[in-house]
Motif scaffolding. Structure first.
Motif, PDB file in Angstrom:
ATOM      1  N   SER C 115       0.830  -1.200   0.000  1.00  0.00           N
ATOM      2  CA  SER C 115       0.000   0.000   0.000  1.00  0.00           C
ATOM      3  C   SER C 115       0.862   1.247   0.000  1.00  0.00           C
ATOM      4  O   SER C 115       1.939   1.272   0.581  1.00  0.00           O
ATOM      5  CB  SER C 115      -0.914   0.026   1.224  1.00  0.00           C
ATOM      6  OG  SER C 115      -1.834   1.089   1.114  1.00  0.00           O
ATOM      7  N   THR C 116       0.381   2.283  -0.654  1.00  0.00           N
ATOM      8  CA  THR C 116       1.044   3.582  -0.619  1.00  0.00           C
ATOM      9  C   THR C 116       0.030   4.667  -0.952  1.00  0.00           C
ATOM     10  O   THR C 116      -0.900   4.430  -1.719  1.00  0.00           O
ATOM     11  CB  THR C 116       2.239   3.644  -1.610  1.00  0.00           C
ATOM     12  OG1 THR C 116       2.897   4.906  -1.465  1.00  0.00           O
ATOM     13  CG2 THR C 116       1.794   3.504  -3.046  1.00  0.00           C
ATOM     14  N   ILE C 117       0.212   5.821  -0.322  1.00  0.00           N
ATOM     15  CA  ILE C 117      -0.551   6.984  -0.757  1.00  0.00           C
ATOM     16  C   ILE C 117      -0.170   7.254  -2.216  1.00  0.00           C
ATOM     17  O   ILE C 117       0.999   7.163  -2.574  1.00  0.00           O
ATOM     18  CB  ILE C 117      -0.217   8.208   0.133  1.00  0.00           C
ATOM     19  CG1 ILE C 117      -0.724   7.998   1.564  1.00  0.00           C
ATOM     20  CG2 ILE C 117      -0.795   9.497  -0.466  1.00  0.00           C
ATOM     21  CD1 ILE C 117      -2.227   8.047   1.748  1.00  0.00           C
ATOM     22  N   ALA C 118      -1.158   7.549  -3.058  1.00  0.00           N
ATOM     23  CA  ALA C 118      -0.888   7.846  -4.461  1.00  0.00           C
ATOM     24  C   ALA C 118      -0.132   9.168  -4.576  1.00  0.00           C
ATOM     25  O   ALA C 118       0.035   9.895  -3.594  1.00  0.00           O
ATOM     26  CB  ALA C 118      -2.190   7.886  -5.247  1.00  0.00           C
ATOM     27  N   TYR C 119       0.337   9.479  -5.787  1.00  0.00           N
ATOM     28  CA  TYR C 119       1.071  10.731  -5.984  1.00  0.00           C
ATOM     29  C   TYR C 119       0.099  11.853  -6.340  1.00  0.00           C
ATOM     30  O   TYR C 119      -0.619  11.759  -7.336  1.00  0.00           O
ATOM     31  CB  TYR C 119       2.112  10.582  -7.094  1.00  0.00           C
ATOM     32  CG  TYR C 119       2.795  11.902  -7.392  1.00  0.00           C
ATOM     33  CD1 TYR C 119       3.671  12.467  -6.473  1.00  0.00           C
ATOM     34  CD2 TYR C 119       2.506  12.611  -8.548  1.00  0.00           C
ATOM     35  CE1 TYR C 119       4.268  13.686  -6.718  1.00  0.00           C
ATOM     36  CE2 TYR C 119       3.108  13.840  -8.800  1.00  0.00           C
ATOM     37  CZ  TYR C 119       3.978  14.368  -7.879  1.00  0.00           C
ATOM     38  OH  TYR C 119       4.553  15.590  -8.115  1.00  0.00           O
TER      39      TYR C 119
END
Lengths: 126, 126, 126, 126
Positions: C115-119
């Motif tokens: 998971s990652t916050i989007a750009y």
């Protein structure tokens, strides 16, 4: 390429056990620091806890044009980081660097990984 | 080190089962909050759902120079977060903090981990 | 809380198989969208590939004060996203939202998560 | 959608072994690059190490409106990236792109995944 001189990692945890061959499969909590500048970086890590005063600073050098993957497990001076204890950390550098946080959790037969770019703060201290 | 007073975590999910020893191996959804300032942080969490009104605010205190790893599983007042249900959350603090989102999913024999720095918004409410 | 109207996720991949109970353990690639504003968000997803024209836009509505966890697996109109194929995506919304990218890979007995916050880009189109 | 012309990934590591069917299950370290502009992107990767001079630049082309998922394992010119060795990388592009870092670690029977949006720097070189 430029970076920042201050980075925060609110999540930190060194699991208490490991499975698999050492040292590459030992459970570890890492901050990866990249220094793309022409000068060596003197880096100070401060570790924050839930219910006691912060530990550190821990001092590391990241040479010009090099990366250093610092394991919290290996920090000893001024004190070791306890295992099985939630912590957080702040990285402060005298030249701009970029930081990423990675954990390998090998307590069980199969490993788990997490990683995120750290939060790039500004240098003013709180 | 400075932070932000508002953070968003669009992904949230508390798995319904766990394997492994409690409490460190119980499935959990966590927001790790770091307060490097000289003053205590009063933090309010609001939880958003797919098809009902938001829950909260849940109030937490993160003392000066401390970190707090808040488990969504443990929130009770004003209501518990249901398991097996997608949610999202917003953290609002009266002093600048830094937030990171981590999940340990231990429904199966081997655990899975995810983590990311939360999204640092600005304080204007929507 | 404010967000952004444009988000990018360079990594995308829908694994071709799954193990475990459906639907919560089926392999999936998700973009979690949080709308904390007072108005409904009309969201358009565009999917980019390695060697063909982009697909979409796929239209979704995220009501005011709600979150929506959109599975790329479920997109059908104007076309399904092929499995086993690298892709990327861009989210454009008419009101500010926050986006996070998550994958559950359950091809093997034990699941993997990322998971990652989007750009958060800016709205000017390329 | 706009992006940035410089991105940093402080964490890098190609595991030395794999389990599972090739090529989709082979351990790999990837940078996913998305080019939403109207022009092709010429991208240069530089790889940084702990104790030697950086390698590269490695040149890749990401066509207009396309994504490219570059595996560090596959880089050959001017030299291969050694396995089992910590590294870091910087991506520089002549048009704005967005980069995400993903690792599949399949050394053990069950795979581990990590991913994060890379750090968007500014173009001034250090």
């Amino acid at each position: 390429m430029t970076g920042k001189t201050t980075w925060a990692i609110p999540e930190g945890y060194i699991p208490e056990g490991s499975t698999g061959p050492e040292p590459e499969m030992i459970s570890h909590e890492t901050v990866c620091i990249l220094n793309t500048t022409d000068g060596d970086a003197t880096v100070e890590l401060t570790v924050y806890f839930t219910d006691r005063e912060p530990a550190g600073p821990y001092e590391e050098t990241v040479p010009a044009g090099r990366t250093k993957h610092v394991r919290f497990n290996d920090l000893e001076d001024p004190e070791e980081i306890p295992t099985g204890t939630p912590f957080a950390s702040v990285v402060e550098s005298d030249v701009p660097v970029v930081c990423q946080h990675t954990r390998l959790d090998s307590r069980q037969a199969e490993n788990a990984l997490l990683s995120t770019i750290a939060y790039p703060g500004t240098g003013e201290s709180g």
